[in-house]
Every structure is written in structure tokens, then in C-alpha cells.
Design an enzyme around this catalytic site. Sequence first.
Site, PDB file in Angstrom:
ATOM      1  N   CYS A  70       0.819  -1.210   0.000  1.00  0.00           N
ATOM      2  CA  CYS A  70       0.000   0.000   0.000  1.00  0.00           C
ATOM      3  C   CYS A  70       0.851   1.257   0.000  1.00  0.00           C
ATOM      4  O   CYS A  70       0.641   2.161  -0.803  1.00  0.00           O
ATOM      5  CB  CYS A  70      -0.941   0.001   1.211  1.00  0.00           C
ATOM      6  SG  CYS A  70      -1.943   1.495   1.333  1.00  0.00           S
ATOM      7  N   CYS A  75      -1.600   1.725  -2.959  1.00  0.00           N
ATOM      8  CA  CYS A  75      -2.587   2.786  -2.748  1.00  0.00           C
ATOM      9  C   CYS A  75      -1.987   4.191  -2.766  1.00  0.00           C
ATOM     10  O   CYS A  75      -2.493   5.097  -3.444  1.00  0.00           O
ATOM     11  CB  CYS A  75      -3.305   2.590  -1.416  1.00  0.00           C
ATOM     12  SG  CYS A  75      -3.543   0.888  -0.900  1.00  0.00           S
ATOM     13  N   LYS A  78      -0.189   5.252  -6.114  1.00  0.00           N
ATOM     14  CA  LYS A  78      -1.259   5.285  -7.120  1.00  0.00           C
ATOM     15  C   LYS A  78      -2.118   6.544  -6.972  1.00  0.00           C
ATOM     16  O   LYS A  78      -2.406   7.240  -7.953  1.00  0.00           O
ATOM     17  CB  LYS A  78      -2.115   4.028  -6.962  1.00  0.00           C
ATOM     18  CG  LYS A  78      -3.344   3.901  -7.863  1.00  0.00           C
ATOM     19  CD  LYS A  78      -4.596   4.511  -7.272  1.00  0.00           C
ATOM     20  CE  LYS A  78      -4.999   3.998  -5.916  1.00  0.00           C
ATOM     21  NZ  LYS A  78      -5.556   2.651  -5.918  1.00  0.00           N
ATOM     22  N   LYS A  79      -2.485   6.866  -5.735  1.00  0.00           N
ATOM     23  CA  LYS A  79      -3.321   8.051  -5.507  1.00  0.00           C
ATOM     24  C   LYS A  79      -2.576   9.330  -5.878  1.00  0.00           C
ATOM     25  O   LYS A  79      -3.160  10.287  -6.397  1.00  0.00           O
ATOM     26  CB  LYS A  79      -3.764   8.098  -4.037  1.00  0.00           C
ATOM     27  CG  LYS A  79      -4.792   9.187  -3.717  1.00  0.00           C
ATOM     28  CD  LYS A  79      -6.157   8.883  -4.291  1.00  0.00           C
ATOM     29  CE  LYS A  79      -7.183   9.963  -3.971  1.00  0.00           C
ATOM     30  NZ  LYS A  79      -7.539  10.031  -2.541  1.00  0.00           N
ATOM     31  N   TYR A 210      -9.639  -2.902 -10.118  1.00  0.00           N
ATOM     32  CA  TYR A 210      -9.212  -1.585  -9.643  1.00  0.00           C
ATOM     33  C   TYR A 210      -8.012  -1.069 -10.419  1.00  0.00           C
ATOM     34  O   TYR A 210      -8.012   0.044 -10.951  1.00  0.00           O
ATOM     35  CB  TYR A 210      -8.768  -1.679  -8.170  1.00  0.00           C
ATOM     36  CG  TYR A 210      -9.800  -1.958  -7.131  1.00  0.00           C
ATOM     37  CD1 TYR A 210     -10.284  -0.935  -6.320  1.00  0.00           C
ATOM     38  CD2 TYR A 210     -10.262  -3.250  -6.892  1.00  0.00           C
ATOM     39  CE1 TYR A 210     -11.205  -1.186  -5.315  1.00  0.00           C
ATOM     40  CE2 TYR A 210     -11.186  -3.511  -5.888  1.00  0.00           C
ATOM     41  CZ  TYR A 210     -11.656  -2.476  -5.103  1.00  0.00           C
ATOM     42  OH  TYR A 210     -12.562  -2.735  -4.110  1.00  0.00           O
ATOM     43  N   ILE A 211      -6.946  -1.886 -10.458  1.00  0.00           N
ATOM     44  CA  ILE A 211      -5.667  -1.418 -10.996  1.00  0.00           C
ATOM     45  C   ILE A 211      -5.783  -1.071 -12.474  1.00  0.00           C
ATOM     46  O   ILE A 211      -5.278  -0.044 -12.931  1.00  0.00           O
ATOM     47  CB  ILE A 211      -4.580  -2.481 -10.761  1.00  0.00           C
ATOM     48  CG1 ILE A 211      -4.319  -2.622  -9.252  1.00  0.00           C
ATOM     49  CG2 ILE A 211      -3.291  -2.124 -11.489  1.00  0.00           C
ATOM     50  CD1 ILE A 211      -3.437  -3.799  -8.873  1.00  0.00           C
ATOM     51  N   GLU A 214      -7.885   2.150 -12.883  1.00  0.00           N
ATOM     52  CA  GLU A 214      -7.196   3.319 -12.351  1.00  0.00           C
ATOM     53  C   GLU A 214      -6.024   3.737 -13.225  1.00  0.00           C
ATOM     54  O   GLU A 214      -5.842   4.937 -13.502  1.00  0.00           O
ATOM     55  CB  GLU A 214      -6.736   3.023 -10.918  1.00  0.00           C
ATOM     56  CG  GLU A 214      -7.902   2.949  -9.946  1.00  0.00           C
ATOM     57  CD  GLU A 214      -7.554   2.362  -8.594  1.00  0.00           C
ATOM     58  OE1 GLU A 214      -8.375   2.481  -7.673  1.00  0.00           O
ATOM     59  OE2 GLU A 214      -6.453   1.775  -8.453  1.00  0.00           O
ATOM     60  N   HIS A 469     -26.017  22.385   1.272  1.00  0.00           N
ATOM     61  CA  HIS A 469     -26.311  22.968  -0.044  1.00  0.00           C
ATOM     62  C   HIS A 469     -25.394  24.150  -0.338  1.00  0.00           C
ATOM     63  O   HIS A 469     -25.117  24.952   0.538  1.00  0.00           O
ATOM     64  CB  HIS A 469     -27.770  23.426  -0.075  1.00  0.00           C
ATOM     65  CG  HIS A 469     -28.192  23.948  -1.403  1.00  0.00           C
ATOM     66  ND1 HIS A 469     -28.460  23.121  -2.480  1.00  0.00           N
ATOM     67  CD2 HIS A 469     -28.366  25.221  -1.839  1.00  0.00           C
ATOM     68  CE1 HIS A 469     -28.797  23.867  -3.519  1.00  0.00           C
ATOM     69  NE2 HIS A 469     -28.745  25.137  -3.154  1.00  0.00           N
ATOM     70  N   GLU A 474     -25.668  16.124  -0.907  1.00  0.00           N
ATOM     71  CA  GLU A 474     -27.044  16.294  -0.419  1.00  0.00           C
ATOM     72  C   GLU A 474     -28.041  15.443  -1.207  1.00  0.00           C
ATOM     73  O   GLU A 474     -29.143  15.170  -0.722  1.00  0.00           O
ATOM     74  CB  GLU A 474     -27.465  17.759  -0.475  1.00  0.00           C
ATOM     75  CG  GLU A 474     -27.616  18.327  -1.881  1.00  0.00           C
ATOM     76  CD  GLU A 474     -28.066  19.800  -1.870  1.00  0.00           C
ATOM     77  OE1 GLU A 474     -28.997  20.118  -1.111  1.00  0.00           O
ATOM     78  OE2 GLU A 474     -27.461  20.593  -2.618  1.00  0.00           O
TER      79      GLU A 474
END
Length: 494
Positions: A70, A75, A78-79, A210-211, A214, A469, A474
Site C-alpha cells: 500500500c 494505494c 497510485k493516488k 481496480y488497478i 485506475e 447545499h 445532499e
Amino acid sequence: MSRKMLIDGEVNQTTEEQTHYDFDLFVIGAGSGGVRAARFSAGYGAKVGICELPFHPISSEVIGGVGGTCVIRGCVPKKILVYGASFGGELEDARNYGWDLNEKIEFNWKKLLHKKTEEISRLNGIYKRMLANAGVKLLEGEGKIVRPNEVEVTQLDGTKLSYSAKHILIATGSRAQRLPIPGQELGITSDEALSLEEFPKRAIILGAGYIAVEFASIWRGMGATVDLFFRKELPLRGFDDEMRSVVARNLEARGINLHPKTNFSKLIKTADGIKVITEHGEEFTADVVLFAIGRAPNTKRLNLSAVGVETDEIGAIKVDEYSRTSVPSIWAVGDVTNRINLTPVALMEGTCFAKTVFDGKPSKPDYSYVPCAVFSIPPLSVVGLSEEQAIEQVNGELLIFTSTFNPMKNTVSGRQEKTVMKLIVEAETDKVLGAAMCGPDAPEIMQGIAVALKCGATKAQFDSTVGIHPSAAEEFVTMRTVTRRVNGKPKTNL
């Protein structure tokens, strides 16, 4: 000092151990789950040792790093790349918000890569300090189990050290896989994709999880031509089918070429790049070919069969509800057990292990309402049951609420990309069983929704909540009209 320990399935108060061990706990693998278990166990008074392979951004059988997949090659990096790729679309959208971008804007892959490497190196150091501050002894090297209460650590110079431990915890995670076809060595996995020296102008990706999704978004957002191949009709198998369709539409709208129901037969090196030949005989050429076809538990070199630890057909370690293996003194958490392969789940499993074994509080990981996110652009995030899962698991009528709208930001920017939200409600109880969203900030919103579902929130409670709002969030508390009604499994008296 006395400690409460779980022995043979029961918690007993012990003051002296009849057998002397070097450690109360020895952990193999210093990723998220292993580090959490080690730190918390030490906090409960246990003497803890942990081993991990030396640090490197790209893993192998002999290199890894404290922090695990990670932090080092998953993670986190990657992020960072997702953030970098997102600026491409943001710059396009900025023009209608009055920003005149007259000069040519160029993307510098190597600069971002350097910053990414700096960050994961920083985090690697933080994880080491956390272990040290908790009093955990860290050993650098490869660990394997030689007896039910003995671990052998092979150091960098080849020296082998043996340690005895009352409990052994395996937290070695998983490894990315390549497709076993001719030329597979020409392709890369997510490890290498996060550390490419040159930015690929043409990218081909095989996979639907995912990979795959992404990296398609990352490379396309940075300007590459991207072709995404997968075996099914839609990407992201296992997610809600309606939301899968939304993600597929968004990928195509962002310029990614989708190739459903297609697999590779071989890769060939050419002067122009890497040629992919599909099972249908089609040919495509790219600068990089990414295999994103899944990961396998990292168990091959642990010597498990010799000590009697049972694994399944893919090599995942079999454990009970408390993460205990078939050998009473050996435990396992995280991806190596192939339960829910997410970092926060490994953290939960590590926490429960420490409580069970060293705090005298037997604790089972709770896998209900685990939220997750796919960091595509825009992202998808879900919690609870998909519509398909609800139909399979629930007796009686289900109420499906959906909302599709143009986010406020897009009304000015002109981007034609809808946000989609969904709630799945059990008609008889009014309980919200599942929620999903595909759109900007979906993971940030879904974390809060997950708390509500974990607490058993009803649709009436959603409806009675005042919204913020103007916000996309919302919409989750203003969906009043049922989109459709579907029936789950019919009730029977059997």
C-alpha cells in the site's frame, strides 16, 4: 509482567511461561497489517519482533520494504498519480471559469515520479519509527517458518538467524501476476507502472479490476493513448452492474478505448514498440503493456506445507474467524489470506489479532459494510450490497433509488459527465442495505455514508437528514422517488 494470551482458543491468565521464547510474537511482513499487529501487540505488553525485505519501489522475492504494498507500490503512490492525472481535466475545465491558459502547458512525468518516490521514502521511514517507538525489534531480511514456534531470517549477506516465538503472524501480502503467454516478459505489472522511467505515449492494459481501470485513467489523464482490454462485457466484476456501466461510459468519454470480451494470446517486441496479438487475431502496438489481471498471495517461500499450515488452491492461507491457521501457534492477516484485500481490512484484522492474543479480548474482524473506492477519474465508491447481491441475499421486495445529474461544476465548465448515485433499500424494514456513487469526491462522501449503514440507518432517517447545499452529497438525502422495485429471493418456510 503478566499478560493475557489466547491459548488453544481460550484466554488464560499466565504469570510465567513454562517454555522460554525469544519473542511473544514474531511477524513476517511489515506491511499495513503486520505493522498494526506488531505495534498493538507491543502496546499490550508483548515482546515483538518483525522482519521485512529491504526497501525498493519495485518488489521481488528478495526486496520489499517496511510499509508494504500500500505505502510503497500500491494505494499511496497510485493516488499521487491519480492526483497528477486529474489536473489535465481540471485545466480543461478552468477555461470556462475565466482562466486564460495561453501558454502551452506540458506535463513532466519525471518530476511527478521523483516527488512520488520522495513521499514513499518518507512514509517508509515513518513506519520504521512507529515500530521503534512501540518497542518492536525490526530485522531486515527474508523470513520463513521452520517450526511451529521458530522463524528463520536470512539477512542481506546470507547470514541466517533463528528466533523462537510463542506466536507467529504471517502478513506477507500478495504479488502482482503476469498472464502466462508467449512474450509475457515484455509486459509490466503495477509495480513497474508506478516507476516507469519514461512516460508511455501509447499504453495497453489487460484487466478489469481496480488497478486496470485506475491506470487507464491515470495515463489517459496525462495525455497517453490508452486501450483497455478485459474478458467480460464490463469492467469491475463484482461491483454493482449499473455502476459498472457508468464507469465504462465515463472511461470512454474521457478518451479511453475499451475492448470487452478480449484476451491476449501473445506479445512480440518490434521496432515500433510492443505488439499485442489478441485471441481474435487483432494486432495493437504500444510503448507499454500492463498486466492488471490480479494478485496472488505471497506464500511460496514461507515453507508453510513443511510445518502444516494449510493453503487453498491459489496459495492463500486458510484461517478461522480469529485469523488463526491450521497450526495453533501460527496466524495470518491481510491479503495473504485472500479475504477482503483492502488495506483498511488488513488493519482491522491486525487490530483484532492483537486484541485476541495479547489483550485477552477475543475479537473477530467484522466484514459487514466495508466501504471501498475505485480511483478512476471520476471515482466510484460503494458500501454494502450491490443490487445483484441484494437480490440474491434478501427475501422480499427491494426499493432501488437512483439519481443521475450534472454536477454544478460541470454546468459552467461544459464537461458532459453525469454523477450517478444509488441506494438499495429493503422494503419491509426500510433499512438501507447498499449505497454507491460515481462522480467527483465519491470516496470522501461514501466514508460518511458507510458510518450510517454500519449503524443500521433507514431510508426514513436518510430522508429526515438536512442536506448541505449546494453539494453533490445532499442528493443522498433528497432521493424521494423509487426508481424501480425488484424482488429478492422469494420467502419460503423451508
